[in-house]
Scaffold this motif. Structure first.
Motif, PDB file in Angstrom:
ATOM      1  N   THR A  80     -49.246   1.090 -80.451  1.00 36.52           N
ATOM      2  CA  THR A  80     -50.535   0.883 -81.079  1.00 36.52           C
ATOM      3  C   THR A  80     -50.341   0.090 -82.366  1.00 36.52           C
ATOM      4  O   THR A  80     -49.696   0.570 -83.306  1.00 36.52           O
ATOM      5  N   ALA A  81     -50.863  -1.116 -82.369  1.00 36.21           N
ATOM      6  CA  ALA A  81     -50.740  -1.949 -83.570  1.00 36.21           C
ATOM      7  C   ALA A  81     -51.694  -1.440 -84.641  1.00 36.21           C
ATOM      8  O   ALA A  81     -52.853  -1.123 -84.360  1.00 36.21           O
ATOM      9  N   ILE A  82     -51.204  -1.354 -85.872  1.00 37.12           N
ATOM     10  CA  ILE A  82     -52.057  -0.950 -86.991  1.00 37.12           C
ATOM     11  C   ILE A  82     -52.005  -2.029 -88.062  1.00 37.12           C
ATOM     12  O   ILE A  82     -51.010  -2.758 -88.181  1.00 37.12           O
ATOM     13  N   PRO A  83     -53.054  -2.180 -88.857  1.00 38.96           N
ATOM     14  CA  PRO A  83     -53.053  -3.192 -89.920  1.00 38.96           C
ATOM     15  C   PRO A  83     -51.980  -2.885 -90.968  1.00 38.96           C
ATOM     16  O   PRO A  83     -51.682  -1.710 -91.240  1.00 38.96           O
ATOM     17  N   PRO A  84     -51.403  -3.922 -91.547  1.00 37.36           N
ATOM     18  CA  PRO A  84     -50.406  -3.697 -92.612  1.00 37.36           C
ATOM     19  C   PRO A  84     -50.929  -2.842 -93.758  1.00 37.36           C
ATOM     20  O   PRO A  84     -50.173  -2.090 -94.372  1.00 37.36           O
ATOM     21  N   THR A  85     -52.232  -2.942 -94.039  1.00 40.73           N
ATOM     22  CA  THR A  85     -52.781  -2.135 -95.133  1.00 40.73           C
ATOM     23  C   THR A  85     -52.694  -0.648 -94.813  1.00 40.73           C
ATOM     24  O   THR A  85     -52.393   0.171 -95.696  1.00 40.73           O
ATOM     25  N   ASP A  86     -52.955  -0.290 -93.541  1.00 39.41           N
ATOM     26  CA  ASP A  86     -52.845   1.113 -93.141  1.00 39.41           C
ATOM     27  C   ASP A  86     -51.400   1.588 -93.220  1.00 39.41           C
ATOM     28  O   ASP A  86     -51.121   2.724 -93.625  1.00 39.41           O
ATOM     29  N   TYR A  87     -50.471   0.707 -92.829  1.00 39.97           N
ATOM     30  CA  TYR A  87     -49.057   1.048 -92.887  1.00 39.97           C
ATOM     31  C   TYR A  87     -48.639   1.260 -94.339  1.00 39.97           C
ATOM     32  O   TYR A  87     -47.897   2.192 -94.660  1.00 39.97           O
ATOM     33  N   ALA A  88     -49.139   0.395 -95.217  1.00 40.16           N
ATOM     34  CA  ALA A  88     -48.820   0.515 -96.642  1.00 40.16           C
ATOM     35  C   ALA A  88     -49.344   1.831 -97.204  1.00 40.16           C
ATOM     36  O   ALA A  88     -48.657   2.506 -97.991  1.00 40.16           O
ATOM     37  N   GLU A  89     -50.543   2.207 -96.802  1.00 43.06           N
ATOM     38  CA  GLU A  89     -51.113   3.476 -97.271  1.00 43.06           C
ATOM     39  C   GLU A  89     -50.278   4.663 -96.778  1.00 43.06           C
ATOM     40  O   GLU A  89     -50.083   5.644 -97.518  1.00 43.06           O
ATOM     41  N   ALA A  90     -49.783   4.575 -95.545  1.00 44.66           N
ATOM     42  CA  ALA A  90     -48.952   5.659 -95.007  1.00 44.66           C
ATOM     43  C   ALA A  90     -47.642   5.762 -95.776  1.00 44.66           C
ATOM     44  O   ALA A  90     -47.156   6.863 -96.060  1.00 44.66           O
ATOM     45  N   MET A  91     -47.056   4.614 -96.130  1.00 40.29           N
ATOM     46  CA  MET A  91     -45.825   4.636 -96.921  1.00 40.29           C
ATOM     47  C   MET A  91     -46.078   5.226 -98.303  1.00 40.29           C
ATOM     48  O   MET A  91     -45.265   5.999 -98.822  1.00 40.29           O
ATOM     49  N   ILE A  95     -41.228  -1.483-103.001  1.00 42.11           N
ATOM     50  CA  ILE A  95     -40.736  -1.555-101.623  1.00 42.11           C
ATOM     51  C   ILE A  95     -41.904  -1.764-100.667  1.00 42.11           C
ATOM     52  O   ILE A  95     -41.812  -2.555 -99.717  1.00 42.11           O
ATOM     53  N   ILE A  96     -43.020  -1.091-100.923  1.00 47.70           N
ATOM     54  CA  ILE A  96     -44.212  -1.274-100.093  1.00 47.70           C
ATOM     55  C   ILE A  96     -44.678  -2.727-100.161  1.00 47.70           C
ATOM     56  O   ILE A  96     -45.010  -3.342 -99.143  1.00 47.70           O
ATOM     57  N   GLU A  97     -44.690  -3.281-101.358  1.00 47.59           N
ATOM     58  CA  GLU A  97     -45.114  -4.672-101.536  1.00 47.59           C
ATOM     59  C   GLU A  97     -44.193  -5.620-100.778  1.00 47.59           C
ATOM     60  O   GLU A  97     -44.651  -6.563-100.112  1.00 47.59           O
ATOM     61  N   LEU A  98     -42.881  -5.382-100.855  1.00 47.24           N
ATOM     62  CA  LEU A  98     -41.912  -6.227-100.166  1.00 47.24           C
ATOM     63  C   LEU A  98     -42.099  -6.163 -98.656  1.00 47.24           C
ATOM     64  O   LEU A  98     -42.148  -7.194 -97.969  1.00 47.24           O
ATOM     65  N   LEU A  99     -42.211  -4.940 -98.125  1.00 46.48           N
ATOM     66  CA  LEU A  99     -42.347  -4.784 -96.678  1.00 46.48           C
ATOM     67  C   LEU A  99     -43.663  -5.382 -96.173  1.00 46.48           C
ATOM     68  O   LEU A  99     -43.695  -6.018 -95.111  1.00 46.48           O
ATOM     69  N   THR A 100     -44.728  -5.209 -96.926  1.00 44.37           N
ATOM     70  CA  THR A 100     -46.010  -5.788 -96.529  1.00 44.37           C
ATOM     71  C   THR A 100     -45.912  -7.305 -96.475  1.00 44.37           C
ATOM     72  O   THR A 100     -46.442  -7.955 -95.566  1.00 44.37           O
TER      73      THR A 100
END
Length: 260
Positions: free
Chosen positions: A190-201, A210-215
């Motif tokens: 299930t693909a999720i938006p990078p913003t949602d992934y960033a919020e989970a991190m 690190i969140i900024e780099l990965l995004t």
């Protein structure tokens, strides 16, 4: 006696595999990490020269990533320290399709070292990402380690930049389908938006930088620019790259994905 080799990130995903291979070849190894017996810390240049004492060659893996701010400056400074310490053979783990990685490679070359660059696609071992439906030539970390060990210990690789990829393009959904087949379990992607992934991190207290780099990586490097194959593994090892399906099968056999 075989000269000492320094493996930076020697407890990490590729570094520990490089250590295993060099040890199997009876090559004396020093592990470069913050928790090592002789500590190495990218953020503390005072630790660099002691770690390089008596070292002839080094595997250079930059933390947190070659795309991180300041990476090129740090790698350039380390490479100069290495050359001045008598460590001329430097093999650097790099990325594909990243301007920042190119800057790091340039800094390495300008140090005067006998350098080799390993430009790697996303690892087979890294498939939990907010990736779009683009093809990626996943490469096995074991293949990277095989190449690194060969390049560190053999002549003829100075000044080369090898593109290390797997043998075919897969989307992240394709990769998960291979894992599902290997485990004989119904697993979907299930693909999720990078913003949602960033919020989970952030919810897991991952540092903001690190969140900024990965995004940044997710929204640039995975935009399709690397949807092509490289032949570096065959160039160095004389054999084809390992397929993701083989990785999935062998990983499944260890029970690591076993559902309780």
């Amino acid at each position: 006696m075989t000269a000492l080799t320094l493996v930076l990130g020697g407890t990490g995903k590729t570094g520990r595999r490089v250590v295993q291979r060099l040890t199997a070849l009876d090559v004396p190894v020093r592990i470069g990490s913050r928790s090592g017996g002789l500590p190495f810390d990218w953020e503390d240049p005072a630790t660099w020269a002691p770690a390089l004492t008596g070292v002839e060659a080094a595997y250079v893996s930059y933390y947190p990533d070659v795309a991180a701010p300041g990476a090129a400056e740090a790698i350039g400074a380390f490479a100069e320290t290495a050359v001045n310490s008598g460590t001329r053979r430097l093999v650097m783990l790099s990325g594909r399709g990243e301007d920042e990685a190119v800057a790091c490679e340039k800094a390495l070359a300008e140090s005067g070292a006998d350098w080799t660059v390993l430009r790697c696609s996303w690892f087979d071992q890294n498939v939990v990402l907010p990736a779009p439906a683009v093809g990626e030539p996943f490469v096995d970390a074991d293949d990277i380690a095989d190449v690194a060990a060969a390049v560190v210990t053999q002549a003829g690789h100075t000044g080369q930049a090898y593109e290390l990829t797997g043998p075919r393009l897969l989307t992240f959904a394709d990769a998960i389908a291979e894992i599902a087949a290997a485990t004989r379990r119904p697993i979907g992607y299930t693909a999720i938006p990078p913003t949602d992934y960033a919020e989970a991190m952030a919810a897991e207290n991952v540092p903001a930088e690190i969140i900024e780099l990965l995004t940044y990586l997710f929204t640039t490097v995975l935009d399709g620019r690397n949807a092509h194959l490289g032949d570096g593994i065959r160039q160095v090892l004389g054999r084809p790259a390992r397929d993701f399906a083989d990785y999935a099968r062998d990983a499944a056999a260890t029970g690591i994905w076993h559902r309780e």
